[in-house]
Scaffold this motif. Sequence first.
Motif, PDB file in Angstrom:
ATOM      1  N   ILE A 197       8.458  29.239 -62.140  1.00 16.84           N
ATOM      2  CA  ILE A 197       8.957  28.762 -60.855  1.00 16.84           C
ATOM      3  C   ILE A 197      10.205  29.584 -60.577  1.00 16.84           C
ATOM      4  CG2 ILE A 197       9.813  26.807 -59.529  1.00 16.84           C
ATOM      5  CD1 ILE A 197       8.316  24.996 -61.516  1.00 16.84           C
ATOM      6  N   THR A 198      10.153  30.356 -59.503  1.00 13.20           N
ATOM      7  CA  THR A 198      11.269  31.246 -59.187  1.00 13.20           C
ATOM      8  C   THR A 198      12.461  30.445 -58.658  1.00 13.20           C
ATOM      9  OG1 THR A 198      10.531  31.630 -56.918  1.00 13.20           O
ATOM     10  CG2 THR A 198       9.666  33.115 -58.615  1.00 13.20           C
ATOM     11  N   ASP A 252      13.758  30.571 -55.864  1.00 12.23           N
ATOM     12  CA  ASP A 252      13.517  30.099 -54.497  1.00 12.23           C
ATOM     13  C   ASP A 252      12.354  29.105 -54.416  1.00 12.23           C
ATOM     14  OD1 ASP A 252      11.583  31.996 -55.010  1.00 12.23           O
ATOM     15  OD2 ASP A 252      11.762  33.010 -53.076  1.00 12.23           O
ATOM     16  N   GLY A 253      11.870  28.628 -55.596  1.00 11.32           N
ATOM     17  CA  GLY A 253      10.860  27.573 -55.627  1.00 11.32           C
ATOM     18  C   GLY A 253       9.417  28.018 -55.552  1.00 11.32           C
ATOM     19  N   ARG A 254       9.162  29.326 -55.595  1.00 10.86           N
ATOM     20  CA  ARG A 254       7.775  29.818 -55.548  1.00 10.86           C
ATOM     21  C   ARG A 254       7.169  29.775 -56.952  1.00 10.86           C
ATOM     22  NH1 ARG A 254       6.404  34.869 -54.340  1.00 10.86           N
ATOM     23  NH2 ARG A 254       8.166  35.658 -55.484  1.00 10.86           N
ATOM     24  N   ASP A 272       4.888  17.432 -64.374  1.00 11.12           N
ATOM     25  CA  ASP A 272       5.615  17.963 -63.218  1.00 11.12           C
ATOM     26  C   ASP A 272       4.734  18.259 -62.019  1.00 11.12           C
ATOM     27  OD1 ASP A 272       4.257  20.235 -64.016  1.00 11.12           O
ATOM     28  OD2 ASP A 272       6.050  21.304 -64.666  1.00 11.12           O
TER      29      ASP A 272
END
Length: 172
Positions: free
Chosen positions: A135-136, A138-140, A169
């Motif tokens: 999960i980057t 920025d949420g990607r 999750d």
Amino acid sequence: MSPSGGSTMVVLPLRMWSPLNSRPSSRSGFEKYLAMQVATVFACVYAISDDLGKLPIRVYREINDDGDKQRERGHSVETLLNHRPNPWMTPKVFRMTMSKHRLLWGNAFAEIVFDGAGRPAALYPIEPWRVWIEITVDGRLIYHVSHRTKPEVTLEPEQMFHLKGISHDGIT
């Protein structure tokens, strides 16, 4: 028989069946293959995978925010899943493979290959221990795939069919 006169029981480590880690504890997946050598594990995985492999898959499109849906007959994904997911596998073998991966590793993955018009043209299963999800900041989501003979590749979610298992999750 055990020395005490009772029957002998084989106890395997609990982590062998744990689908809860996003990055597999064993990068080889060897312990799952050992689990498949236990007759009960093999019989259960085979029975479930074989039954799921026989079922047709339907594709639906959400038509509003209330969750109503409509069947998409003839959709390219439905054709792939029910007729020829890739040149090497029948639909049943593809679904059985994905089911086995999901049952033993908790997740199943297949790379989506697109045709020149941008439609899904093939689905290629990937061994689950070769995939880890990032999960980057920025949420990607990004899928990292290691290969036996070539460097690791990174796939976007649009390039990955991810059949998720039980999750803490909702991602892995």
